[in-house]
Scaffold this motif. Sequence first.
Motif, PDB file in Angstrom:
ATOM      1  N   ARG A   1       0.829  -1.199   0.000  1.00  0.00           N
ATOM      2  CA  ARG A   1       0.000   0.000   0.000  1.00  0.00           C
ATOM      3  C   ARG A   1       0.868   1.256   0.000  1.00  0.00           C
ATOM      4  NH1 ARG A   1      -3.042  -1.075   4.112  1.00  0.00           N
ATOM      5  NH2 ARG A   1      -4.763  -1.944   2.917  1.00  0.00           N
ATOM      6  N   ARG A   2       1.959   1.194   0.747  1.00  0.00           N
ATOM      7  CA  ARG A   2       2.857   2.339   0.801  1.00  0.00           C
ATOM      8  C   ARG A   2       3.504   2.587  -0.567  1.00  0.00           C
ATOM      9  NH1 ARG A   2       4.508   0.920   5.590  1.00  0.00           N
ATOM     10  NH2 ARG A   2       6.209  -0.323   4.783  1.00  0.00           N
ATOM     11  N   ALA A   3       3.903   1.502  -1.234  1.00  0.00           N
ATOM     12  CA  ALA A   3       4.517   1.641  -2.561  1.00  0.00           C
ATOM     13  C   ALA A   3       3.533   2.257  -3.550  1.00  0.00           C
ATOM     14  CB  ALA A   3       4.990   0.273  -3.057  1.00  0.00           C
ATOM     15  N   ILE A   4       2.259   1.825  -3.481  1.00  0.00           N
ATOM     16  CA  ILE A   4       1.246   2.390  -4.373  1.00  0.00           C
ATOM     17  C   ILE A   4       1.025   3.866  -4.057  1.00  0.00           C
ATOM     18  CG2 ILE A   4      -1.222   2.350  -4.916  1.00  0.00           C
ATOM     19  CD1 ILE A   4      -1.137  -0.662  -4.754  1.00  0.00           C
ATOM     20  N   ASP A   5       0.973   4.211  -2.765  1.00  0.00           N
ATOM     21  CA  ASP A   5       0.779   5.610  -2.385  1.00  0.00           C
ATOM     22  C   ASP A   5       1.904   6.488  -2.912  1.00  0.00           C
ATOM     23  OD1 ASP A   5      -1.572   5.047  -1.109  1.00  0.00           O
ATOM     24  OD2 ASP A   5      -0.696   4.900   0.901  1.00  0.00           O
ATOM     25  N   GLU A   6       3.131   5.981  -2.874  1.00  0.00           N
ATOM     26  CA  GLU A   6       4.275   6.753  -3.382  1.00  0.00           C
ATOM     27  C   GLU A   6       4.143   6.970  -4.887  1.00  0.00           C
ATOM     28  OE1 GLU A   6       7.660   4.524  -2.198  1.00  0.00           O
ATOM     29  OE2 GLU A   6       7.546   5.115  -0.076  1.00  0.00           O
ATOM     30  N   GLN A   7       3.698   5.935  -5.610  1.00  0.00           N
ATOM     31  CA  GLN A   7       3.500   6.097  -7.062  1.00  0.00           C
ATOM     32  C   GLN A   7       2.384   7.087  -7.348  1.00  0.00           C
ATOM     33  OE1 GLN A   7       3.661   2.450  -9.574  1.00  0.00           O
ATOM     34  NE2 GLN A   7       3.910   1.364  -7.639  1.00  0.00           N
ATOM     35  N   ILE A   8       1.312   7.047  -6.547  1.00  0.00           N
ATOM     36  CA  ILE A   8       0.192   7.973  -6.746  1.00  0.00           C
ATOM     37  C   ILE A   8       0.661   9.412  -6.559  1.00  0.00           C
ATOM     38  CG2 ILE A   8      -1.972   8.778  -5.727  1.00  0.00           C
ATOM     39  CD1 ILE A   8      -2.757   5.869  -5.292  1.00  0.00           C
ATOM     40  N   VAL A   9       1.455   9.661  -5.515  1.00  0.00           N
ATOM     41  CA  VAL A   9       1.976  11.010  -5.274  1.00  0.00           C
ATOM     42  C   VAL A   9       2.849  11.457  -6.445  1.00  0.00           C
ATOM     43  CG1 VAL A   9       3.528  12.366  -3.822  1.00  0.00           C
ATOM     44  CG2 VAL A   9       1.853  10.835  -2.767  1.00  0.00           C
ATOM     45  N   ARG A  10       3.688  10.546  -6.955  1.00  0.00           N
ATOM     46  CA  ARG A  10       4.575  10.895  -8.080  1.00  0.00           C
ATOM     47  C   ARG A  10       3.758  11.252  -9.324  1.00  0.00           C
ATOM     48  NH1 ARG A  10       5.921   7.801 -12.167  1.00  0.00           N
ATOM     49  NH2 ARG A  10       5.189   5.924 -11.084  1.00  0.00           N
ATOM     50  N   ILE A  11       2.736  10.450  -9.626  1.00  0.00           N
ATOM     51  CA  ILE A  11       1.928  10.704 -10.824  1.00  0.00           C
ATOM     52  C   ILE A  11       1.141  11.999 -10.678  1.00  0.00           C
ATOM     53  CG2 ILE A  11      -0.051   9.848 -12.150  1.00  0.00           C
ATOM     54  CD1 ILE A  11       1.002   7.035 -11.699  1.00  0.00           C
ATOM     55  N   ARG A  12       0.624  12.275  -9.480  1.00  0.00           N
ATOM     56  CA  ARG A  12      -0.133  13.518  -9.286  1.00  0.00           C
ATOM     57  C   ARG A  12       0.756  14.738  -9.484  1.00  0.00           C
ATOM     58  NH1 ARG A  12      -3.924  11.671  -4.146  1.00  0.00           N
ATOM     59  NH2 ARG A  12      -5.632  10.834  -5.421  1.00  0.00           N
ATOM     60  N   LYS A  13       1.999  14.658  -9.087  1.00  0.00           N
ATOM     61  CA  LYS A  13       2.921  15.769  -9.317  1.00  0.00           C
ATOM     62  C   LYS A  13       3.153  15.973 -10.811  1.00  0.00           C
ATOM     63  CE  LYS A  13       5.454  15.552  -4.929  1.00  0.00           C
ATOM     64  NZ  LYS A  13       6.764  15.278  -4.273  1.00  0.00           N
ATOM     65  N   GLN A  14       3.297  14.858 -11.541  1.00  0.00           N
ATOM     66  CA  GLN A  14       3.475  14.971 -12.992  1.00  0.00           C
ATOM     67  C   GLN A  14       2.215  15.523 -13.656  1.00  0.00           C
ATOM     68  OE1 GLN A  14       4.644  11.083 -14.343  1.00  0.00           O
ATOM     69  NE2 GLN A  14       6.621  11.134 -13.297  1.00  0.00           N
ATOM     70  N   LEU A  15       1.044  15.120 -13.151  1.00  0.00           N
ATOM     71  CA  LEU A  15      -0.209  15.627 -13.712  1.00  0.00           C
ATOM     72  C   LEU A  15      -0.365  17.119 -13.456  1.00  0.00           C
ATOM     73  CD1 LEU A  15      -2.933  12.895 -13.086  1.00  0.00           C
ATOM     74  CD2 LEU A  15      -2.347  13.959 -15.269  1.00  0.00           C
ATOM     75  N   GLU A  16       0.130  17.584 -12.310  1.00  0.00           N
ATOM     76  CA  GLU A  16       0.059  19.017 -12.018  1.00  0.00           C
ATOM     77  C   GLU A  16       0.830  19.814 -13.058  1.00  0.00           C
ATOM     78  OE1 GLU A  16       1.429  19.619  -8.069  1.00  0.00           O
ATOM     79  OE2 GLU A  16      -0.323  18.684  -7.118  1.00  0.00           O
ATOM     80  N   LYS A  17       1.991  19.289 -13.482  1.00  0.00           N
ATOM     81  CA  LYS A  17       2.775  19.976 -14.512  1.00  0.00           C
ATOM     82  C   LYS A  17       2.023  20.004 -15.834  1.00  0.00           C
ATOM     83  CE  LYS A  17       7.254  18.691 -12.482  1.00  0.00           C
ATOM     84  NZ  LYS A  17       8.526  17.960 -12.715  1.00  0.00           N
ATOM     85  N   VAL A  18       1.405  18.867 -16.182  1.00  0.00           N
ATOM     86  CA  VAL A  18       0.633  18.803 -17.431  1.00  0.00           C
ATOM     87  C   VAL A  18      -0.548  19.754 -17.371  1.00  0.00           C
ATOM     88  CG1 VAL A  18      -0.720  17.307 -18.934  1.00  0.00           C
ATOM     89  CG2 VAL A  18       1.350  16.428 -17.851  1.00  0.00           C
ATOM     90  N   THR A  19      -1.209  19.811 -16.203  1.00  0.00           N
ATOM     91  CA  THR A  19      -2.360  20.703 -16.043  1.00  0.00           C
ATOM     92  C   THR A  19      -1.952  22.157 -16.208  1.00  0.00           C
ATOM     93  OG1 THR A  19      -3.402  19.104 -14.545  1.00  0.00           O
ATOM     94  CG2 THR A  19      -4.231  21.374 -14.493  1.00  0.00           C
ATOM     95  N   LYS A  20      -0.789  22.521 -15.670  1.00  0.00           N
ATOM     96  CA  LYS A  20      -0.302  23.892 -15.822  1.00  0.00           C
ATOM     97  C   LYS A  20      -0.073  24.218 -17.298  1.00  0.00           C
ATOM     98  CE  LYS A  20       1.838  24.297 -11.252  1.00  0.00           C
ATOM     99  NZ  LYS A  20       3.128  24.420 -10.505  1.00  0.00           N
ATOM    100  N   THR A  21       0.448  23.251 -18.048  1.00  0.00           N
ATOM    101  CA  THR A  21       0.648  23.466 -19.485  1.00  0.00           C
ATOM    102  C   THR A  21      -0.681  23.699 -20.180  1.00  0.00           C
ATOM    103  OG1 THR A  21       2.612  22.047 -19.448  1.00  0.00           O
ATOM    104  CG2 THR A  21       1.597  22.456 -21.591  1.00  0.00           C
TER     105      THR A  21
END
Length: 464
Positions: free
Chosen positions: A182-202
């Motif tokens: 569960r912790r590993a999945i949570d870390e991946q979710i946080v990483r993807i959300r950060k990448q999505l924030e960059k895409v959203t800003k674009t």
Amino acid sequence: MARRRPLAKPEPHSTEARPTRALVLHPDTRAGDRSGREPADALAEAVSLAAALPGLKVVGSDVVRLPRPHPGMLFGSGKVEELRARIEADEIELILIDGPVTPVQQRNLERAWKVKLLDRTSLILEIFADRAATREGVLQVELAALSYQRTRLVRAWTHLERQRGGLGFVGGPGETQIEADRRAIDEQIVRIRKQLEKVTKTRELHRAARAKVPYPIVAFVGYTNAGKSTLFNRLTGAEVMAKDMLFATLDPTMRAVRLPGGGPETILSDTVGFISDLPTQLVAAFRATLEEVLAANLILHVRDISHPETEAQAGDVAAILEDLGVRDEVPVLELWNKADTLDAEARETATNRAARSETIFLGSALTGEGLDPLMAAIAEHLSGLRRPAILTVPYSEGAARAWLHDADVIDSEAQQDEAWHVTVSWTDDQAAAFAREFPALAPKTEAQTVETAAPRSEPWSPLD
């Protein structure tokens, strides 16, 4: 010297991957089926979903009567054994359940049938993962899949049951393993959300750039496979993937067209198709993809009028639009698509119903039938959003005049006293954008008596 052994002859077609043989099952609860649909129609949609995933071959499908879902196996023991015999006889390799399946039910059924099992949510996630093309789409699918996977960790680990100590009140190694995953999945979710924030800003930067010359937006919405992409391609000359297949379009596509009758240049936006029981993870993850719908000046609901469940599908679309927070004041037009596939009686009924409404148009995106009245109605709605105004633009402000021409808001202009006297028809957004760019030239008086330009007779056409 040892003799070389002859090479084995390759088996015929060994280089080609054999499709996975799948069986589709729709559990009929009889206690209120999905969205009130007929079980046979729900099963047909599930088969179409399976057909949309490459590498699958649907070799059978059935509606399974299910008065009461079994908590551990979903189906009763007799039905499980009956299906096991069929799975072995037909060499089935994958079971697709058109509905929710708990982790415990999935584990037990896979153990009983010795094949892989996917529920409806898993299947839709697989299709989305296969179709997503843009960076944003890929990230959103990954986020949705991880969110779904996280909910299925509890009690889904058959190999951990033997590792639990005591009576289960105190966590043993199994609990530790689940928490680690569960912790590993949570870390991946946080990483993807950060990448999505960059895409959203674009995407926000792109919207800001469009806002400088703000064309009105018409968003296409509708049930999946209703014909939105076919219509989009015909109106814009684009080459968006358009097939008789569920979820042929996942990533939003936008093009500009010139509307008839003096209407404004307009952006058309093709969006992902809706579907009943869309996984909640996907609704949340694809909210950014559907944000063009929220920004639309007009929504065009494309319906497959030939589908036996067209009314239920329309209800699903309306529910999702409400869930997305679409404003009530945004006008909605309907294209009853695929009229060319109706028989004479059904066509007469649809024609009479459409004739009684000013917002419904019967036609065909494939043949082009009925599209001219639809486009004229869109132009009329969008033109109604434009307000007249008079501007005085000095010769020294050539950039302002160029802005007005680029925005296609000029009705007429005349030169006098070293300035252009320009009559415009524009939206509130366009007026605000002009005022931001050229505050000293903002209109001082509104041209209440100025009529908009006379309707142009040329048909709609894509913009270069």
